[in-house]
Design a protein around this motif. Structure first.
Motif, PDB file in Angstrom:
ATOM      1  N   LEU A  74      -0.107  -1.097  -0.007  1.00  0.00           N
ATOM      2  CA  LEU A  74       0.111   0.374  -0.594  1.00  0.00           C
ATOM      3  C   LEU A  74       0.777   1.146  -0.046  1.00  0.00           C
ATOM      4  O   LEU A  74       0.728   2.051  -0.374  1.00  0.00           O
ATOM      5  CB  LEU A  74      -1.459   0.259   1.172  1.00  0.00           C
ATOM      6  CG  LEU A  74      -2.131  -1.163   0.621  1.00  0.00           C
ATOM      7  CD1 LEU A  74      -2.665  -1.287   2.639  1.00  0.00           C
ATOM      8  CD2 LEU A  74      -2.861  -0.502  -0.012  1.00  0.00           C
ATOM      9  N   TYR A  75       1.801   0.884   0.983  1.00  0.00           N
ATOM     10  CA  TYR A  75       2.583   2.239   0.672  1.00  0.00           C
ATOM     11  C   TYR A  75       3.544   2.571  -0.576  1.00  0.00           C
ATOM     12  O   TYR A  75       3.258   3.665  -0.821  1.00  0.00           O
ATOM     13  CB  TYR A  75       3.897   1.776   1.752  1.00  0.00           C
ATOM     14  CG  TYR A  75       4.858   3.050   1.562  1.00  0.00           C
ATOM     15  CD1 TYR A  75       5.055   4.208   2.412  1.00  0.00           C
ATOM     16  CD2 TYR A  75       5.873   2.674   1.153  1.00  0.00           C
ATOM     17  CE1 TYR A  75       5.577   5.328   2.596  1.00  0.00           C
ATOM     18  CE2 TYR A  75       7.249   3.966   1.290  1.00  0.00           C
ATOM     19  CZ  TYR A  75       6.685   5.278   1.980  1.00  0.00           C
ATOM     20  OH  TYR A  75       7.774   6.329   2.369  1.00  0.00           O
ATOM     21  N   ALA A  76       4.252   1.947  -0.996  1.00  0.00           N
ATOM     22  CA  ALA A  76       4.921   1.812  -2.943  1.00  0.00           C
ATOM     23  C   ALA A  76       3.481   2.494  -3.831  1.00  0.00           C
ATOM     24  O   ALA A  76       3.672   3.154  -4.374  1.00  0.00           O
ATOM     25  CB  ALA A  76       4.772  -0.018  -3.541  1.00  0.00           C
ATOM     26  N   MET A  77       1.962   1.485  -3.552  1.00  0.00           N
ATOM     27  CA  MET A  77       1.050   2.467  -3.989  1.00  0.00           C
ATOM     28  C   MET A  77       1.123   3.319  -4.074  1.00  0.00           C
ATOM     29  O   MET A  77       0.358   4.558  -5.244  1.00  0.00           O
ATOM     30  CB  MET A  77       0.214   1.396  -4.052  1.00  0.00           C
ATOM     31  CG  MET A  77       0.010  -0.357  -4.461  1.00  0.00           C
ATOM     32  SD  MET A  77      -1.622  -0.472  -4.119  1.00  0.00           S
ATOM     33  CE  MET A  77      -2.694   0.000  -5.105  1.00  0.00           C
ATOM     34  N   GLN A  78       0.768   4.246  -2.869  1.00  0.00           N
ATOM     35  CA  GLN A  78       0.346   5.400  -2.902  1.00  0.00           C
ATOM     36  C   GLN A  78       1.574   6.594  -3.367  1.00  0.00           C
ATOM     37  O   GLN A  78       1.041   8.057  -3.663  1.00  0.00           O
ATOM     38  CB  GLN A  78      -0.263   6.043  -1.513  1.00  0.00           C
ATOM     39  CG  GLN A  78       0.303   5.531  -0.123  1.00  0.00           C
ATOM     40  CD  GLN A  78       1.375   6.663   0.033  1.00  0.00           C
ATOM     41  OE1 GLN A  78       1.094   7.849   0.263  1.00  0.00           O
ATOM     42  NE2 GLN A  78       2.615   7.235   0.462  1.00  0.00           N
ATOM     43  N   THR A  79       2.556   5.575  -3.229  1.00  0.00           N
ATOM     44  CA  THR A  79       3.721   6.995  -3.310  1.00  0.00           C
ATOM     45  C   THR A  79       4.456   6.903  -4.559  1.00  0.00           C
ATOM     46  O   THR A  79       4.355   8.333  -5.246  1.00  0.00           O
ATOM     47  CB  THR A  79       5.125   6.145  -2.407  1.00  0.00           C
ATOM     48  OG1 THR A  79       4.946   5.764  -1.192  1.00  0.00           O
ATOM     49  CG2 THR A  79       6.261   6.954  -3.187  1.00  0.00           C
ATOM     50  N   LEU A  80       4.207   5.808  -5.615  1.00  0.00           N
ATOM     51  CA  LEU A  80       4.378   6.127  -6.466  1.00  0.00           C
ATOM     52  C   LEU A  80       2.551   6.877  -7.681  1.00  0.00           C
ATOM     53  O   LEU A  80       3.676   7.651  -8.230  1.00  0.00           O
ATOM     54  CB  LEU A  80       4.652   4.473  -6.909  1.00  0.00           C
ATOM     55  CG  LEU A  80       5.690   3.892  -7.235  1.00  0.00           C
ATOM     56  CD1 LEU A  80       6.154   2.176  -7.593  1.00  0.00           C
ATOM     57  CD2 LEU A  80       6.590   4.861  -7.563  1.00  0.00           C
ATOM     58  N   GLY A 116      12.863   5.130  -8.554  1.00  0.00           N
ATOM     59  CA  GLY A 116      13.112   5.864  -7.283  1.00  0.00           C
ATOM     60  C   GLY A 116      12.244   5.545  -5.875  1.00  0.00           C
ATOM     61  O   GLY A 116      12.949   4.614  -5.549  1.00  0.00           O
ATOM     62  N   GLY A 117      11.149   5.769  -6.915  1.00  0.00           N
ATOM     63  CA  GLY A 117      10.190   5.319  -6.208  1.00  0.00           C
ATOM     64  C   GLY A 117      10.046   3.984  -5.911  1.00  0.00           C
ATOM     65  O   GLY A 117       9.501   2.967  -4.670  1.00  0.00           O
ATOM     66  N   GLY A 118       9.929   2.756  -6.843  1.00  0.00           N
ATOM     67  CA  GLY A 118      10.582   1.106  -6.763  1.00  0.00           C
ATOM     68  C   GLY A 118      11.307   1.381  -5.664  1.00  0.00           C
ATOM     69  O   GLY A 118      11.294   0.028  -4.766  1.00  0.00           O
ATOM     70  N   VAL A 119      12.878   1.660  -5.515  1.00  0.00           N
ATOM     71  CA  VAL A 119      13.392   1.398  -4.408  1.00  0.00           C
ATOM     72  C   VAL A 119      13.305   1.606  -3.968  1.00  0.00           C
ATOM     73  O   VAL A 119      14.045   0.702  -2.385  1.00  0.00           O
ATOM     74  CB  VAL A 119      14.818   2.038  -5.674  1.00  0.00           C
ATOM     75  CG1 VAL A 119      15.972   1.572  -3.840  1.00  0.00           C
ATOM     76  CG2 VAL A 119      15.457   1.728  -7.063  1.00  0.00           C
ATOM     77  N   MET A 120      12.640   2.743  -3.379  1.00  0.00           N
ATOM     78  CA  MET A 120      12.867   3.327  -2.038  1.00  0.00           C
ATOM     79  C   MET A 120      11.452   2.648  -1.390  1.00  0.00           C
ATOM     80  O   MET A 120      11.476   2.473  -0.106  1.00  0.00           O
ATOM     81  CB  MET A 120      12.458   4.623  -1.996  1.00  0.00           C
ATOM     82  CG  MET A 120      11.637   5.590  -0.727  1.00  0.00           C
ATOM     83  SD  MET A 120      11.343   7.019  -0.932  1.00  0.00           S
ATOM     84  CE  MET A 120      10.181   7.025  -0.953  1.00  0.00           C
TER      85      MET A 120
END
Length: 291
Positions: free
Chosen positions: A73-79, A134-138
């Motif tokens: 969920l964090y990755a989805m909302q971030t990206l 970058g978002g994927g790595v983070m």
């Protein structure tokens, strides 16, 4: 659902804020879809996809209220929230080229129109790829070192976006001033009156407005990621809603009101002609068009 031992949020994401903006982005995106279908404005497809990204991003953020350690969920909302403005930018770049072409003002453009869209969209794609990587790595990092690497890749992508948006604004302003000093015949036809006229001048004003809003948002994001995961900005959710969510919602509303199809429909729909105004409205003297 995968979870992380890292602190993904320094607060519990607000449920009300995420739901409100998911709904607001849904409404304006739906209206953009209607406008795009009605006007056959294919160049606005990326803009609509950007709106869909916002809906998904804030929906995921709303669910994150209940699952603050869920990395998916964090990755989805971030990206999705991070990448949406690059899609807005792609459509905005294409609109400027169409304005210049519709006014037969290619000779007044600092950047050759045949290269303009390619140059700016290529920069936009580079920004998109860097921010996405970058978002994927983070978001999926398993260590603090990779988290920092991802943040700096995103900063690089945001800086690329700032450079190209700055160049875009300069190109727009130079063309605007040149066509005011040396108006083409097309720029003098059916020029609407009013504080913000609903013609090419109003559309250029709208492009300036949304570009500034995206620039402000990008500067905020640069500050956020430069400070790092323990920075003051990323640790306070209010900044996200003031400098990102609100700014991007305004971008979509401005383009709802000043939809390019109002000015460019004669180019989008074969066989249609722009309505002509009265003789008094159809031509303006050079003096009336001065900056």
């Amino acid at each position: 659902m995968a979870s992380s031992t890292f602190v993904l949020y320094h607060y519990t994401p607000t449920l009300i804020g995420a739901v409100v903006f998911a709904v607001l982005f849904f409404l304006t995106t739906a209206f953009h879809l209607y406008q795009r279908i009605r006007a056959h404005a294919k160049y606005f497809n990326p803009f609509i996809v950007g709106g869909i990204f916002q809906i998904i991003g804030y929906a995921a953020r709303a669910v994150s209220h209940f699952h603050t350690t869920a990395t998916t969920l964090y990755a989805m909302q971030t990206l999705f929230i991070l990448l949406a403005p690059t899609l807005y930018a792609a459509s905005i770049y294409m609109v400027l080229g169409r304005i210049i072409t519709s006014l037969k003002g290619e000779h007044l453009s600092y950047v050759p129109v045949r290269f303009m869209t390619k140059i700016f969209v290529m920069g936009d794609v580079l920004s998109f790829v860097l921010q996405g990587a970058g978002g994927g790595v983070m978001s999926s990092s398993g260590s603090a070192n990779l988290l920092v690497v991802g943040q700096w890749i995103i900063v690089g992508g945001l800086c690329v976006q700032l450079v190209f948006f700055g160049a875009f604004l300069i190109t727009s302003i130079i063309f605007n001033c040149r066509i005011i000093r040396s108006p083409t015949e097309e720029s003098q036809i059916s020029v609407a009156s009013g504080l913000i006229p609903r013609d090419w001048r109003g559309l250029l004003f709208a492009l300036y407005t949304v570009s500034v809003l995206i620039l402000i948002r990008s500067i905020y994001r640069v500050v956020e990621f430069v400070q790092g995961n323990n920075g003051y900005v990323i640790g306070h959710e209010v900044f996200l809603y003031v400098f990102d969510a609100s700014m991007m919602f305004l971008v979509m509303i401005v383009m709802n009101v000043f939809h390019p199809s109002v000015v460019l429909r004669s180019n989008n729909t074969p066989g249609t002609k722009e309505p002509q105004g009265s003789p008094a409205e159809s031509k303006l003297t050079s003096a009336e068009l001065q900056c």
